[in-house]
Design a protein around this motif. Structure first.
Motif, PDB file in Angstrom:
ATOM      1  N   THR A  20       0.853  -1.185   0.000  1.00  0.00           N
ATOM      2  CA  THR A  20       0.000   0.000   0.000  1.00  0.00           C
ATOM      3  C   THR A  20       0.888   1.233   0.000  1.00  0.00           C
ATOM      4  O   THR A  20       1.776   1.365   0.839  1.00  0.00           O
ATOM      5  CB  THR A  20      -0.909   0.013   1.240  1.00  0.00           C
ATOM      6  N   LEU A  21       0.650   2.113  -0.958  1.00  0.00           N
ATOM      7  CA  LEU A  21       1.386   3.368  -1.078  1.00  0.00           C
ATOM      8  C   LEU A  21       0.463   4.508  -0.689  1.00  0.00           C
ATOM      9  O   LEU A  21      -0.584   4.708  -1.304  1.00  0.00           O
ATOM     10  CB  LEU A  21       1.882   3.569  -2.515  1.00  0.00           C
ATOM     11  N   TRP A  22       0.830   5.237   0.368  1.00  0.00           N
ATOM     12  CA  TRP A  22       0.066   6.412   0.793  1.00  0.00           C
ATOM     13  C   TRP A  22       0.714   7.662   0.240  1.00  0.00           C
ATOM     14  O   TRP A  22       1.937   7.818   0.291  1.00  0.00           O
ATOM     15  CB  TRP A  22       0.083   6.521   2.309  1.00  0.00           C
ATOM     16  N   PRO A  46       6.807  -8.505 -11.421  1.00  0.00           N
ATOM     17  CA  PRO A  46       5.426  -8.966 -11.636  1.00  0.00           C
ATOM     18  C   PRO A  46       4.764  -9.605 -10.417  1.00  0.00           C
ATOM     19  O   PRO A  46       3.543  -9.731 -10.385  1.00  0.00           O
ATOM     20  CB  PRO A  46       5.564  -9.972 -12.782  1.00  0.00           C
ATOM     21  N   ASN A  47       5.526  -9.948  -9.422  1.00  0.00           N
ATOM     22  CA  ASN A  47       4.935 -10.535  -8.218  1.00  0.00           C
ATOM     23  C   ASN A  47       4.521  -9.483  -7.190  1.00  0.00           C
ATOM     24  O   ASN A  47       4.020  -9.810  -6.132  1.00  0.00           O
ATOM     25  CB  ASN A  47       5.903 -11.531  -7.571  1.00  0.00           C
ATOM     26  N   ILE A  48       4.721  -8.201  -7.518  1.00  0.00           N
ATOM     27  CA  ILE A  48       4.365  -7.126  -6.581  1.00  0.00           C
ATOM     28  C   ILE A  48       3.256  -6.273  -7.169  1.00  0.00           C
ATOM     29  O   ILE A  48       3.331  -5.818  -8.308  1.00  0.00           O
ATOM     30  CB  ILE A  48       5.581  -6.258  -6.232  1.00  0.00           C
ATOM     31  N   LYS A  49       2.218  -6.067  -6.381  1.00  0.00           N
ATOM     32  CA  LYS A  49       1.087  -5.220  -6.746  1.00  0.00           C
ATOM     33  C   LYS A  49       1.078  -4.036  -5.789  1.00  0.00           C
ATOM     34  O   LYS A  49       1.169  -4.218  -4.577  1.00  0.00           O
ATOM     35  CB  LYS A  49      -0.215  -6.027  -6.620  1.00  0.00           C
ATOM     36  N   ILE A  50       1.000  -2.829  -6.334  1.00  0.00           N
ATOM     37  CA  ILE A  50       0.987  -1.623  -5.509  1.00  0.00           C
ATOM     38  C   ILE A  50      -0.397  -0.991  -5.570  1.00  0.00           C
ATOM     39  O   ILE A  50      -0.900  -0.685  -6.641  1.00  0.00           O
ATOM     40  CB  ILE A  50       2.055  -0.619  -5.962  1.00  0.00           C
ATOM     41  N   VAL A  51      -0.985  -0.822  -4.401  1.00  0.00           N
ATOM     42  CA  VAL A  51      -2.299  -0.209  -4.276  1.00  0.00           C
ATOM     43  C   VAL A  51      -2.095   1.176  -3.671  1.00  0.00           C
ATOM     44  O   VAL A  51      -1.435   1.325  -2.647  1.00  0.00           O
ATOM     45  CB  VAL A  51      -3.213  -1.059  -3.359  1.00  0.00           C
ATOM     46  N   GLN A  56      -6.501  14.139   0.895  1.00  0.00           N
ATOM     47  CA  GLN A  56      -6.248  15.569   0.765  1.00  0.00           C
ATOM     48  C   GLN A  56      -5.024  15.911   1.595  1.00  0.00           C
ATOM     49  O   GLN A  56      -4.817  15.346   2.673  1.00  0.00           O
ATOM     50  CB  GLN A  56      -7.453  16.378   1.265  1.00  0.00           C
ATOM     51  N   ILE A  57      -4.221  16.849   1.129  1.00  0.00           N
ATOM     52  CA  ILE A  57      -2.943  17.145   1.782  1.00  0.00           C
ATOM     53  C   ILE A  57      -3.106  17.527   3.252  1.00  0.00           C
ATOM     54  O   ILE A  57      -2.335  17.070   4.092  1.00  0.00           O
ATOM     55  CB  ILE A  57      -2.138  18.205   1.016  1.00  0.00           C
ATOM     56  N   GLU A  58      -4.095  18.347   3.586  1.00  0.00           N
ATOM     57  CA  GLU A  58      -4.266  18.760   4.975  1.00  0.00           C
ATOM     58  C   GLU A  58      -4.621  17.564   5.857  1.00  0.00           C
ATOM     59  O   GLU A  58      -4.085  17.397   6.949  1.00  0.00           O
ATOM     60  CB  GLU A  58      -5.339  19.853   5.109  1.00  0.00           C
ATOM     61  N   GLU A  59      -5.543  16.740   5.397  1.00  0.00           N
ATOM     62  CA  GLU A  59      -5.939  15.553   6.150  1.00  0.00           C
ATOM     63  C   GLU A  59      -4.762  14.598   6.292  1.00  0.00           C
ATOM     64  O   GLU A  59      -4.501  14.056   7.353  1.00  0.00           O
ATOM     65  CB  GLU A  59      -7.113  14.846   5.445  1.00  0.00           C
ATOM     66  N   TYR A  60      -4.041  14.398   5.200  1.00  0.00           N
ATOM     67  CA  TYR A  60      -2.906  13.471   5.180  1.00  0.00           C
ATOM     68  C   TYR A  60      -1.791  13.941   6.102  1.00  0.00           C
ATOM     69  O   TYR A  60      -1.320  13.203   6.957  1.00  0.00           O
ATOM     70  CB  TYR A  60      -2.394  13.348   3.744  1.00  0.00           C
ATOM     71  N   GLN A  61      -1.365  15.193   5.914  1.00  0.00           N
ATOM     72  CA  GLN A  61      -0.199  15.708   6.635  1.00  0.00           C
ATOM     73  C   GLN A  61      -0.471  15.950   8.117  1.00  0.00           C
ATOM     74  O   GLN A  61       0.366  15.640   8.957  1.00  0.00           O
ATOM     75  CB  GLN A  61       0.277  17.005   5.984  1.00  0.00           C
ATOM     76  N   PHE A  62      -1.613  16.489   8.448  1.00  0.00           N
ATOM     77  CA  PHE A  62      -1.855  16.923   9.824  1.00  0.00           C
ATOM     78  C   PHE A  62      -2.640  15.933  10.681  1.00  0.00           C
ATOM     79  O   PHE A  62      -2.672  16.063  11.892  1.00  0.00           O
ATOM     80  CB  PHE A  62      -2.538  18.287   9.839  1.00  0.00           C
ATOM     81  N   ARG A  63      -3.295  14.948  10.070  1.00  0.00           N
ATOM     82  CA  ARG A  63      -4.060  14.002  10.869  1.00  0.00           C
ATOM     83  C   ARG A  63      -3.732  12.547  10.530  1.00  0.00           C
ATOM     84  O   ARG A  63      -3.213  11.812  11.355  1.00  0.00           O
ATOM     85  CB  ARG A  63      -5.564  14.263  10.703  1.00  0.00           C
ATOM     86  N   LYS A  64      -4.044  12.142   9.328  1.00  0.00           N
ATOM     87  CA  LYS A  64      -3.955  10.731   8.956  1.00  0.00           C
ATOM     88  C   LYS A  64      -2.575  10.129   9.213  1.00  0.00           C
ATOM     89  O   LYS A  64      -2.448   9.088   9.849  1.00  0.00           O
ATOM     90  CB  LYS A  64      -4.330  10.548   7.489  1.00  0.00           C
ATOM     91  N   LEU A  65      -1.533  10.757   8.706  1.00  0.00           N
ATOM     92  CA  LEU A  65      -0.187  10.201   8.833  1.00  0.00           C
ATOM     93  C   LEU A  65       0.280  10.189  10.284  1.00  0.00           C
ATOM     94  O   LEU A  65       0.842   9.202  10.754  1.00  0.00           O
ATOM     95  CB  LEU A  65       0.798  10.962   7.948  1.00  0.00           C
ATOM     96  N   LYS A  66       0.018  11.266  11.014  1.00  0.00           N
ATOM     97  CA  LYS A  66       0.433  11.322  12.425  1.00  0.00           C
ATOM     98  C   LYS A  66      -0.230  10.223  13.251  1.00  0.00           C
ATOM     99  O   LYS A  66       0.423   9.532  14.027  1.00  0.00           O
ATOM    100  CB  LYS A  66       0.087  12.684  13.032  1.00  0.00           C
ATOM    101  N   GLN A  74       0.313   2.771   9.369  1.00  0.00           N
ATOM    102  CA  GLN A  74       0.533   3.479   8.116  1.00  0.00           C
ATOM    103  C   GLN A  74       0.703   2.492   6.969  1.00  0.00           C
ATOM    104  O   GLN A  74       0.864   1.308   7.171  1.00  0.00           O
ATOM    105  CB  GLN A  74       1.755   4.410   8.213  1.00  0.00           C
ATOM    106  N   GLY A  75       0.691   3.020   5.744  1.00  0.00           N
ATOM    107  CA  GLY A  75       0.896   2.182   4.572  1.00  0.00           C
ATOM    108  C   GLY A  75       2.288   1.562   4.568  1.00  0.00           C
ATOM    109  O   GLY A  75       3.172   1.969   5.331  1.00  0.00           O
TER     110      GLY A  75
END
Length: 86
Positions: A20-22, A46-51, A56-66, A74-75
């Motif tokens: 999983t790539l965040w 070929p054996n790796i699948k990336i999802v 949104q940047i504000e949600e990601y940077q200030f809430r989700k990732l923390k 985390q991903g």
């Protein structure tokens, strides 16, 4: 994307791995670049699948990732910003 290269080390060829790539790149140009790199990587590994999981940047940077890093949910691969995470 060099971090992704390490993910496939030491795995059996027939084993499928999903990573999983965040990120917070929501613009068409940025998303196209990410999509292109993922496509190239998956062709070489070929054996790796990336999802992708985007936010949104504000949600990601200030809430989700923390919150995710604090409880280790985390991903597998995630983009971070310098400073402001202490």
């Amino acid at each position: 994307m060099s971090v992704l290269a390490l993910a496939g080390c030491g795995t059996k060829k027939e084993e499928t791995i999903t990573l999983t790539l965040w990120h917070s790149f929501g613009s068409t140009v940025s998303q196209d670049v990410i999509d292109d790199y993922i496509e190239m990587y998956e062709k070489e590994h070929p054996n790796i699948k990336i999802v992708q999981e985007t936010a949104q940047i504000e949600e990601y940077q200030f809430r989700k990732l923390k919150v995710a890093v604090a409880n280790n949910s985390q991903g597998d691969v995630f983009l971070s910003y310098g400073g402001g995470y202490s």
